[in-house]
Design a protein around this motif. Sequence first.
Motif, PDB file in Angstrom:
ATOM      1  N   ASP A 274       0.908  -1.199  -0.064  1.00 33.22           N
ATOM      2  CA  ASP A 274      -0.102  -0.117  -0.020  1.00 33.22           C
ATOM      3  C   ASP A 274       0.710   1.296   0.039  1.00 33.22           C
ATOM      4  OD1 ASP A 274      -2.425  -1.813   0.319  1.00 33.22           O
ATOM      5  OD2 ASP A 274      -1.746  -1.853   2.378  1.00 33.22           O
ATOM      6  N   TRP A 275       1.782   1.307   0.863  1.00 34.60           N
ATOM      7  CA  TRP A 275       2.796   2.604   0.944  1.00 34.60           C
ATOM      8  C   TRP A 275       3.331   2.738  -0.307  1.00 34.60           C
ATOM      9  CZ3 TRP A 275       7.911   3.613   0.600  1.00 34.60           C
ATOM     10  CH2 TRP A 275       8.414   4.830   0.866  1.00 34.60           C
ATOM     11  N   PRO A 276       3.971   1.636  -0.975  1.00 36.23           N
ATOM     12  CA  PRO A 276       4.637   1.968  -2.292  1.00 36.23           C
ATOM     13  C   PRO A 276       3.545   2.257  -3.352  1.00 36.23           C
ATOM     14  CG  PRO A 276       5.448  -0.259  -1.413  1.00 36.23           C
ATOM     15  CD  PRO A 276       4.481   0.515  -0.483  1.00 36.23           C
ATOM     16  N   VAL A 277       2.372   2.031  -3.214  1.00 35.92           N
ATOM     17  CA  VAL A 277       1.422   2.392  -4.497  1.00 35.92           C
ATOM     18  C   VAL A 277       1.400   3.885  -4.052  1.00 35.92           C
ATOM     19  CG1 VAL A 277      -0.893   2.449  -5.197  1.00 35.92           C
ATOM     20  CG2 VAL A 277       0.574   0.308  -4.760  1.00 35.92           C
ATOM     21  N   MET A 278       1.048   4.212  -3.022  1.00 33.77           N
ATOM     22  CA  MET A 278       0.900   5.736  -2.681  1.00 33.77           C
ATOM     23  C   MET A 278       2.143   6.692  -3.089  1.00 33.77           C
ATOM     24  SD  MET A 278      -0.007   7.453   1.044  1.00 33.77           S
ATOM     25  CE  MET A 278       1.477   7.013   1.654  1.00 33.77           C
ATOM     26  N   LEU A 279       3.124   6.090  -2.727  1.00 38.44           N
ATOM     27  CA  LEU A 279       4.437   6.748  -3.017  1.00 38.44           C
ATOM     28  C   LEU A 279       4.770   6.902  -4.674  1.00 38.44           C
ATOM     29  CD1 LEU A 279       7.177   8.160  -2.516  1.00 38.44           C
ATOM     30  CD2 LEU A 279       8.301   5.720  -2.403  1.00 38.44           C
ATOM     31  N   LEU A 280       4.377   5.830  -5.364  1.00 39.17           N
ATOM     32  CA  LEU A 280       4.643   5.945  -6.761  1.00 39.17           C
ATOM     33  C   LEU A 280       3.385   6.927  -7.293  1.00 39.17           C
ATOM     34  CD1 LEU A 280       5.204   2.244  -7.616  1.00 39.17           C
ATOM     35  CD2 LEU A 280       6.775   3.979  -7.829  1.00 39.17           C
ATOM     36  N   LEU A 281       2.189   6.898  -6.825  1.00 39.99           N
ATOM     37  CA  LEU A 281       1.151   7.807  -7.301  1.00 39.99           C
ATOM     38  C   LEU A 281       1.590   9.159  -7.310  1.00 39.99           C
ATOM     39  CD1 LEU A 281      -1.913   5.970  -6.591  1.00 39.99           C
ATOM     40  CD2 LEU A 281      -1.159   6.443  -8.679  1.00 39.99           C
ATOM     41  N   THR A 282       2.220   9.550  -5.743  1.00 41.30           N
ATOM     42  CA  THR A 282       2.658  10.785  -5.514  1.00 41.30           C
ATOM     43  C   THR A 282       3.855  11.458  -6.299  1.00 41.30           C
ATOM     44  OG1 THR A 282       2.029  10.431  -3.366  1.00 41.30           O
ATOM     45  CG2 THR A 282       3.215  12.373  -3.548  1.00 41.30           C
ATOM     46  N   VAL A 283       4.691  10.520  -6.569  1.00 39.61           N
ATOM     47  CA  VAL A 283       5.829  10.981  -7.562  1.00 39.61           C
ATOM     48  C   VAL A 283       5.288  11.148  -8.836  1.00 39.61           C
ATOM     49  CG1 VAL A 283       8.080  10.046  -8.641  1.00 39.61           C
ATOM     50  CG2 VAL A 283       7.420   9.760  -6.138  1.00 39.61           C
ATOM     51  N   ALA A 284       4.251  10.372  -9.329  1.00 36.84           N
ATOM     52  CA  ALA A 284       3.618  10.436 -10.839  1.00 36.84           C
ATOM     53  C   ALA A 284       3.027  11.798 -10.858  1.00 36.84           C
ATOM     54  CB  ALA A 284       2.787   9.331 -11.092  1.00 36.84           C
ATOM     55  N   LEU A 285       2.278  12.101 -10.012  1.00 36.49           N
ATOM     56  CA  LEU A 285       1.864  13.343  -9.945  1.00 36.49           C
ATOM     57  C   LEU A 285       2.689  14.596  -9.891  1.00 36.49           C
ATOM     58  CD1 LEU A 285      -0.802  15.223  -9.621  1.00 36.49           C
ATOM     59  CD2 LEU A 285      -0.882  14.800  -7.170  1.00 36.49           C
ATOM     60  N   LEU A 286       3.645  14.540  -9.114  1.00 37.25           N
ATOM     61  CA  LEU A 286       4.682  15.585  -9.064  1.00 37.25           C
ATOM     62  C   LEU A 286       5.400  15.803 -10.622  1.00 37.25           C
ATOM     63  CD1 LEU A 286       6.803  17.227  -7.398  1.00 37.25           C
ATOM     64  CD2 LEU A 286       8.308  15.142  -7.291  1.00 37.25           C
ATOM     65  N   LEU A 287       5.530  14.484 -11.280  1.00 34.03           N
ATOM     66  CA  LEU A 287       6.299  14.788 -12.630  1.00 34.03           C
ATOM     67  C   LEU A 287       5.207  15.262 -13.434  1.00 34.03           C
ATOM     68  CD1 LEU A 287       7.923  11.179 -12.789  1.00 34.03           C
ATOM     69  CD2 LEU A 287       8.968  13.407 -12.344  1.00 34.03           C
ATOM     70  N   MET A 288       3.806  14.946 -13.425  1.00 33.91           N
ATOM     71  CA  MET A 288       2.960  15.598 -14.460  1.00 33.91           C
ATOM     72  C   MET A 288       2.747  17.027 -14.004  1.00 33.91           C
ATOM     73  SD  MET A 288      -0.020  12.361 -14.065  1.00 33.91           S
ATOM     74  CE  MET A 288       0.343  10.792 -14.333  1.00 33.91           C
ATOM     75  N   ALA A 289       2.702  17.349 -12.775  1.00 32.99           N
ATOM     76  CA  ALA A 289       2.547  18.814 -12.479  1.00 32.99           C
ATOM     77  C   ALA A 289       3.667  19.629 -12.793  1.00 32.99           C
ATOM     78  CB  ALA A 289       2.321  18.681 -10.908  1.00 32.99           C
TER      79      ALA A 289
END
Length: 324
Positions: A274-289
Amino acid sequence: MLIPFVAIIIGFLLLVYSADKFVEGAAVSAKYAGLPPLLIGMVIVGFGTSAPEMVVSAMAAFDGNPELAIGNGLGSNIVNISLILGLTAMLVPLSVHSNIVKKELPLLVLIVLLSGLLFWDGEFSQVDAIVLLAGFFLSIGWSVLSAYRSKGDTLESEFATELSGPLMPLNKALFWLIAGLVVLIISSRILVWGAVEIAHSLGVSDLIIGLTIVALGTSLPELAASIIAARKGEHDIAVGNIVGSNMFNILAVIGISGVIEPVQMLSSEVMSRDWPVMLLLTVALLLMAFGRNGQGRINRLEGGALLSAYFAYNGYLIYTVVAN
Protein backbone atom coordinates in the motif's frame (compact mmCIF):
# COMPACT_ATOMS: atom_id res chain seq x y z
CA MET A 1 -25.23 -8.32 6.81
CA LEU A 2 -28.10 -6.19 5.50
CA ILE A 3 -28.16 -3.79 8.45
CA PRO A 4 -24.39 -3.03 8.30
CA PHE A 5 -24.66 -2.51 4.52
CA VAL A 6 -27.55 -0.06 5.00
CA ALA A 7 -25.53 1.65 7.75
CA ILE A 8 -22.65 2.19 5.31
CA ILE A 9 -24.95 3.70 2.67
CA ILE A 10 -26.61 6.02 5.19
CA GLY A 11 -23.23 6.87 6.69
CA PHE A 12 -21.82 7.80 3.27
CA LEU A 13 -24.80 10.00 2.36
CA LEU A 14 -24.76 11.85 5.68
CA LEU A 15 -20.97 12.11 5.55
CA VAL A 16 -20.92 13.82 2.15
CA TYR A 17 -23.80 16.16 3.07
CA SER A 18 -22.39 17.14 6.46
CA ALA A 19 -18.85 17.62 5.10
CA ASP A 20 -20.17 19.97 2.41
CA LYS A 21 -22.13 22.02 4.96
CA PHE A 22 -19.22 22.04 7.40
CA VAL A 23 -16.79 23.34 4.76
CA GLU A 24 -19.27 25.96 3.54
CA GLY A 25 -19.97 27.17 7.07
CA ALA A 26 -16.26 27.29 7.93
CA ALA A 27 -15.30 29.13 4.72
CA VAL A 28 -18.04 31.77 5.07
CA SER A 29 -17.30 32.28 8.77
CA ALA A 30 -13.61 32.76 7.93
CA LYS A 31 -14.49 35.32 5.27
CA TYR A 32 -16.60 37.27 7.77
CA ALA A 33 -13.55 37.19 10.05
CA GLY A 34 -11.57 38.97 7.33
CA LEU A 35 -9.20 36.15 6.36
CA PRO A 36 -7.76 36.36 2.82
CA PRO A 37 -9.28 34.03 0.17
CA LEU A 38 -6.04 32.10 -0.34
CA LEU A 39 -5.77 31.32 3.38
CA ILE A 40 -9.43 30.24 3.46
CA GLY A 41 -8.90 27.98 0.47
CA MET A 42 -5.60 26.42 1.53
CA VAL A 43 -6.31 25.92 5.24
CA ILE A 44 -10.05 26.12 5.96
CA VAL A 45 -11.33 24.35 2.83
CA GLY A 46 -8.34 22.00 2.65
CA PHE A 47 -8.80 21.00 6.28
CA GLY A 48 -12.55 20.73 5.83
CA THR A 49 -12.46 18.35 2.87
CA SER A 50 -10.23 16.06 4.95
CA ALA A 51 -12.60 16.23 7.91
CA PRO A 52 -14.39 12.97 6.95
CA GLU A 53 -11.10 11.05 6.93
CA MET A 54 -10.08 12.60 10.26
CA VAL A 55 -13.33 11.87 12.07
CA VAL A 56 -13.75 8.36 10.62
CA SER A 57 -10.17 7.41 11.52
CA ALA A 58 -10.52 8.85 15.02
CA MET A 59 -13.74 6.86 15.54
CA ALA A 60 -12.08 3.70 14.23
CA ALA A 61 -9.14 4.20 16.60
CA PHE A 62 -11.45 4.81 19.57
CA ASP A 63 -13.19 1.53 18.68
CA GLY A 64 -9.87 -0.32 18.74
CA ASN A 65 -9.54 -0.63 14.94
CA PRO A 66 -6.37 1.41 14.24
CA GLU A 67 -5.53 -0.47 11.02
CA LEU A 68 -8.88 0.61 9.55
CA ALA A 69 -7.79 4.17 10.35
CA ILE A 70 -4.39 3.73 8.71
CA GLY A 71 -5.99 2.03 5.72
CA ASN A 72 -8.37 4.98 5.42
CA GLY A 73 -5.46 7.46 5.40
CA LEU A 74 -3.36 5.56 2.85
CA GLY A 75 -6.34 4.49 0.77
CA SER A 76 -7.74 8.03 0.59
CA ASN A 77 -4.44 9.28 -0.81
CA ILE A 78 -4.46 6.54 -3.43
CA VAL A 79 -8.10 7.30 -4.30
CA ASN A 80 -7.43 11.05 -4.47
CA ILE A 81 -4.64 10.78 -7.04
CA SER A 82 -5.66 7.75 -9.08
CA LEU A 83 -9.46 7.90 -9.13
CA ILE A 84 -10.28 11.57 -8.49
CA LEU A 85 -7.52 13.29 -10.45
CA GLY A 86 -7.62 10.57 -13.09
CA LEU A 87 -11.37 10.95 -13.63
CA THR A 88 -11.18 14.75 -13.46
CA ALA A 89 -8.37 14.92 -16.02
CA MET A 90 -10.28 12.63 -18.39
CA LEU A 91 -13.26 14.99 -18.19
CA VAL A 92 -11.21 18.22 -18.29
CA PRO A 93 -7.42 18.11 -18.94
CA LEU A 94 -5.76 19.97 -16.08
CA SER A 95 -3.09 22.67 -16.34
CA VAL A 96 -1.00 23.45 -13.26
CA HIS A 97 0.18 27.07 -13.07
CA SER A 98 0.23 27.80 -9.33
CA ASN A 99 3.68 28.13 -7.76
CA ILE A 100 2.11 27.25 -4.41
CA VAL A 101 0.89 23.89 -5.71
CA LYS A 102 4.31 23.25 -7.27
CA LYS A 103 5.97 24.00 -3.92
CA GLU A 104 3.55 21.76 -2.03
CA LEU A 105 4.15 18.71 -4.24
CA PRO A 106 7.82 18.10 -3.26
CA LEU A 107 6.74 18.65 0.34
CA LEU A 108 4.05 15.99 -0.10
CA VAL A 109 6.66 13.54 -1.42
CA LEU A 110 8.79 14.20 1.68
CA ILE A 111 5.78 13.64 3.93
CA VAL A 112 5.06 10.31 2.20
CA LEU A 113 8.71 9.29 2.68
CA LEU A 114 8.51 10.30 6.36
CA SER A 115 5.46 8.09 6.87
CA GLY A 116 7.32 5.17 5.28
CA LEU A 117 10.25 5.73 7.63
CA LEU A 118 7.90 5.63 10.62
CA PHE A 119 6.18 2.47 9.36
CA TRP A 120 9.47 0.73 8.54
CA ASP A 121 9.93 -1.00 11.91
CA GLY A 122 6.53 -2.71 11.66
CA GLU A 123 4.74 -0.66 14.28
CA PHE A 124 3.16 2.77 14.61
CA SER A 125 3.70 4.13 18.11
CA GLN A 126 2.38 7.24 19.82
CA VAL A 127 5.79 8.84 19.32
CA ASP A 128 5.49 8.18 15.57
CA ALA A 129 2.00 9.69 15.63
CA ILE A 130 3.21 12.79 17.49
CA VAL A 131 5.91 13.26 14.85
CA LEU A 132 3.22 13.31 12.15
CA LEU A 133 1.02 15.69 14.14
CA ALA A 134 3.99 18.02 14.66
CA GLY A 135 4.46 17.96 10.90
CA PHE A 136 0.78 18.78 10.50
CA PHE A 137 1.05 21.94 12.60
CA LEU A 138 4.22 22.93 10.74
CA SER A 139 2.41 22.48 7.42
CA ILE A 140 -0.46 24.67 8.66
CA GLY A 141 2.07 27.36 9.59
CA TRP A 142 3.71 27.04 6.17
CA SER A 143 0.32 27.35 4.47
CA VAL A 144 -0.50 30.50 6.43
CA LEU A 145 2.84 32.09 5.47
CA SER A 146 2.36 31.08 1.84
CA ALA A 147 -1.11 32.59 1.81
CA TYR A 148 0.19 35.95 2.98
CA ARG A 149 3.35 35.95 0.84
CA SER A 150 2.04 34.58 -2.46
CA LYS A 151 0.15 37.58 -3.74
CA GLY A 152 -0.94 37.27 -7.36
CA ASP A 153 -0.65 33.48 -7.51
CA THR A 154 -3.22 31.85 -9.81
CA LEU A 155 -4.50 29.80 -6.88
CA GLU A 156 -5.32 33.04 -5.05
CA SER A 157 -7.34 34.43 -7.95
CA GLU A 158 -9.27 31.17 -8.32
CA PHE A 159 -10.18 31.10 -4.62
CA ALA A 160 -11.10 34.80 -4.74
CA THR A 161 -13.49 34.04 -7.61
CA GLU A 162 -15.04 31.15 -5.67
CA LEU A 163 -15.63 33.35 -2.62
CA SER A 164 -16.83 36.43 -4.50
CA GLY A 165 -20.50 35.44 -4.66
CA PRO A 166 -23.23 36.36 -2.17
CA LEU A 167 -22.56 35.08 1.35
CA MET A 168 -25.03 33.43 3.67
CA PRO A 169 -25.67 35.32 6.95
CA LEU A 170 -23.06 34.80 9.65
CA ASN A 171 -25.49 33.15 12.07
CA LYS A 172 -26.46 30.63 9.38
CA ALA A 173 -22.79 29.97 8.58
CA LEU A 174 -22.03 29.32 12.27
CA PHE A 175 -25.05 27.02 12.50
CA TRP A 176 -23.84 24.89 9.58
CA LEU A 177 -20.29 24.92 10.95
CA ILE A 178 -21.48 23.38 14.22
CA ALA A 179 -24.33 21.24 12.84
CA GLY A 180 -22.13 19.96 10.00
CA LEU A 181 -19.49 18.85 12.48
CA VAL A 182 -22.04 17.10 14.71
CA VAL A 183 -23.61 15.21 11.80
CA LEU A 184 -20.11 14.44 10.50
CA ILE A 185 -19.26 12.73 13.79
CA ILE A 186 -22.55 10.81 13.92
CA SER A 187 -22.33 9.66 10.28
CA SER A 188 -18.70 8.62 10.77
CA ARG A 189 -19.72 6.51 13.75
CA ILE A 190 -22.42 4.80 11.67
CA LEU A 191 -20.03 4.23 8.76
CA VAL A 192 -17.27 2.74 10.91
CA TRP A 193 -19.70 0.39 12.66
CA GLY A 194 -21.08 -0.86 9.34
CA ALA A 195 -17.62 -1.28 7.81
CA VAL A 196 -16.26 -3.22 10.78
CA GLU A 197 -19.32 -5.48 10.91
CA ILE A 198 -19.02 -6.31 7.20
CA ALA A 199 -15.28 -6.91 7.53
CA HIS A 200 -15.81 -9.36 10.38
CA SER A 201 -18.69 -11.10 8.57
CA LEU A 202 -16.62 -11.63 5.42
CA GLY A 203 -13.39 -12.37 7.24
CA VAL A 204 -11.72 -9.36 5.61
CA SER A 205 -9.09 -7.39 7.51
CA ASP A 206 -9.77 -3.91 8.86
CA LEU A 207 -6.88 -2.68 6.70
CA ILE A 208 -8.55 -3.85 3.47
CA ILE A 209 -11.90 -2.30 4.44
CA GLY A 210 -10.12 0.96 5.25
CA LEU A 211 -8.23 0.94 1.95
CA THR A 212 -11.33 0.30 -0.16
CA ILE A 213 -14.88 1.04 1.03
CA VAL A 214 -14.03 3.57 3.73
CA ALA A 215 -11.33 5.36 1.69
CA LEU A 216 -13.66 5.74 -1.27
CA GLY A 217 -16.51 7.04 0.88
CA THR A 218 -14.47 9.59 2.81
CA SER A 219 -12.91 10.88 -0.43
CA LEU A 220 -16.26 11.77 -2.02
CA PRO A 221 -16.02 15.46 -0.93
CA GLU A 222 -12.67 15.78 -2.75
CA LEU A 223 -14.17 14.12 -5.82
CA ALA A 224 -17.03 16.62 -5.98
CA ALA A 225 -14.74 19.59 -5.24
CA SER A 226 -12.16 18.68 -7.91
CA ILE A 227 -14.65 17.96 -10.70
CA ILE A 228 -16.65 21.13 -10.01
CA ALA A 229 -13.48 23.24 -9.89
CA ALA A 230 -12.13 21.73 -13.13
CA ARG A 231 -15.41 22.33 -14.99
CA LYS A 232 -15.24 25.97 -13.89
CA GLY A 233 -11.71 26.24 -15.29
CA GLU A 234 -10.18 26.43 -11.80
CA HIS A 235 -7.53 23.81 -12.48
CA ASP A 236 -5.15 24.82 -9.70
CA ILE A 237 -7.94 24.41 -7.13
CA ALA A 238 -8.72 20.96 -8.54
CA VAL A 239 -5.10 19.82 -8.15
CA GLY A 240 -4.30 21.86 -5.03
CA ASN A 241 -7.32 20.40 -3.26
CA ILE A 242 -5.91 16.90 -3.73
CA VAL A 243 -2.36 17.85 -2.74
CA GLY A 244 -3.50 19.59 0.45
CA SER A 245 -5.89 16.79 1.33
CA ASN A 246 -3.16 14.17 0.91
CA MET A 247 -0.84 16.11 3.20
CA PHE A 248 -3.56 16.31 5.85
CA ASN A 249 -4.41 12.60 5.42
CA ILE A 250 -0.91 11.47 6.33
CA LEU A 251 -0.06 14.04 8.96
CA ALA A 252 -3.41 14.54 10.70
CA VAL A 253 -5.61 11.54 9.83
CA ILE A 254 -2.99 8.88 10.52
CA GLY A 255 -1.38 10.99 13.25
CA ILE A 256 -4.61 11.42 15.24
CA SER A 257 -5.47 7.72 15.01
CA GLY A 258 -1.99 6.76 16.23
CA VAL A 259 -2.20 9.00 19.27
CA ILE A 260 -5.55 7.46 20.20
CA GLU A 261 -4.63 3.83 19.46
CA PRO A 262 -1.03 2.90 18.50
CA VAL A 263 -0.41 -0.18 16.34
CA GLN A 264 2.00 -2.65 17.95
CA MET A 265 2.21 -4.95 14.92
CA LEU A 266 1.47 -3.27 11.59
CA SER A 267 0.36 -5.52 8.74
CA SER A 268 3.33 -6.29 6.49
CA GLU A 269 1.19 -5.41 3.44
CA VAL A 270 1.34 -1.73 4.40
CA MET A 271 5.01 -1.46 3.46
CA SER A 272 5.09 -4.17 0.79
CA ARG A 273 1.95 -3.08 -1.10
CA ASP A 274 0.00 0.00 0.00
CA TRP A 275 2.67 2.54 0.93
CA PRO A 276 4.73 1.91 -2.28
CA VAL A 277 1.58 2.43 -4.39
CA MET A 278 0.91 5.72 -2.61
CA LEU A 279 4.54 6.80 -3.13
CA LEU A 280 4.55 5.93 -6.85
CA LEU A 281 1.30 7.81 -7.46
CA THR A 282 2.60 10.84 -5.54
CA VAL A 283 5.81 10.92 -7.57
CA ALA A 284 3.80 10.50 -10.79
CA LEU A 285 1.64 13.48 -9.82
CA LEU A 286 4.78 15.52 -9.11
CA LEU A 287 6.21 14.76 -12.55
CA MET A 288 2.91 15.52 -14.30
CA ALA A 289 2.42 18.80 -12.41
CA PHE A 290 5.88 20.08 -13.32
CA GLY A 291 5.89 18.66 -16.85
CA ARG A 292 8.49 19.71 -19.38
CA ASN A 293 10.07 23.11 -18.82
CA GLY A 294 7.74 23.71 -15.91
CA GLN A 295 4.60 23.51 -18.09
CA GLY A 296 2.57 21.17 -15.91
CA ARG A 297 -0.44 19.46 -17.44
CA ILE A 298 -2.40 16.30 -16.69
CA ASN A 299 -3.91 15.32 -20.03
CA ARG A 300 -6.58 12.73 -20.78
CA LEU A 301 -4.01 10.02 -21.52
CA GLU A 302 -2.32 10.57 -18.16
CA GLY A 303 -5.72 10.77 -16.49
CA GLY A 304 -6.58 7.40 -18.04
CA ALA A 305 -3.31 5.96 -16.73
CA LEU A 306 -4.11 7.18 -13.21
CA LEU A 307 -7.62 5.77 -13.42
CA SER A 308 -6.25 2.43 -14.66
CA ALA A 309 -3.89 2.38 -11.67
CA TYR A 310 -6.88 2.76 -9.35
CA PHE A 311 -8.74 -0.19 -10.87
CA ALA A 312 -5.58 -2.32 -11.04
CA TYR A 313 -4.77 -1.68 -7.37
CA ASN A 314 -8.30 -2.37 -6.15
CA GLY A 315 -8.55 -5.40 -8.43
CA TYR A 316 -5.42 -6.77 -6.79
CA LEU A 317 -6.88 -6.13 -3.32
CA ILE A 318 -10.03 -8.03 -4.28
CA TYR A 319 -7.91 -10.87 -5.70
CA THR A 320 -5.95 -11.19 -2.43
CA VAL A 321 -9.21 -11.38 -0.46
CA VAL A 322 -10.72 -14.02 -2.76
CA ALA A 323 -7.50 -16.01 -2.93
CA ASN A 324 -7.31 -16.21 0.85
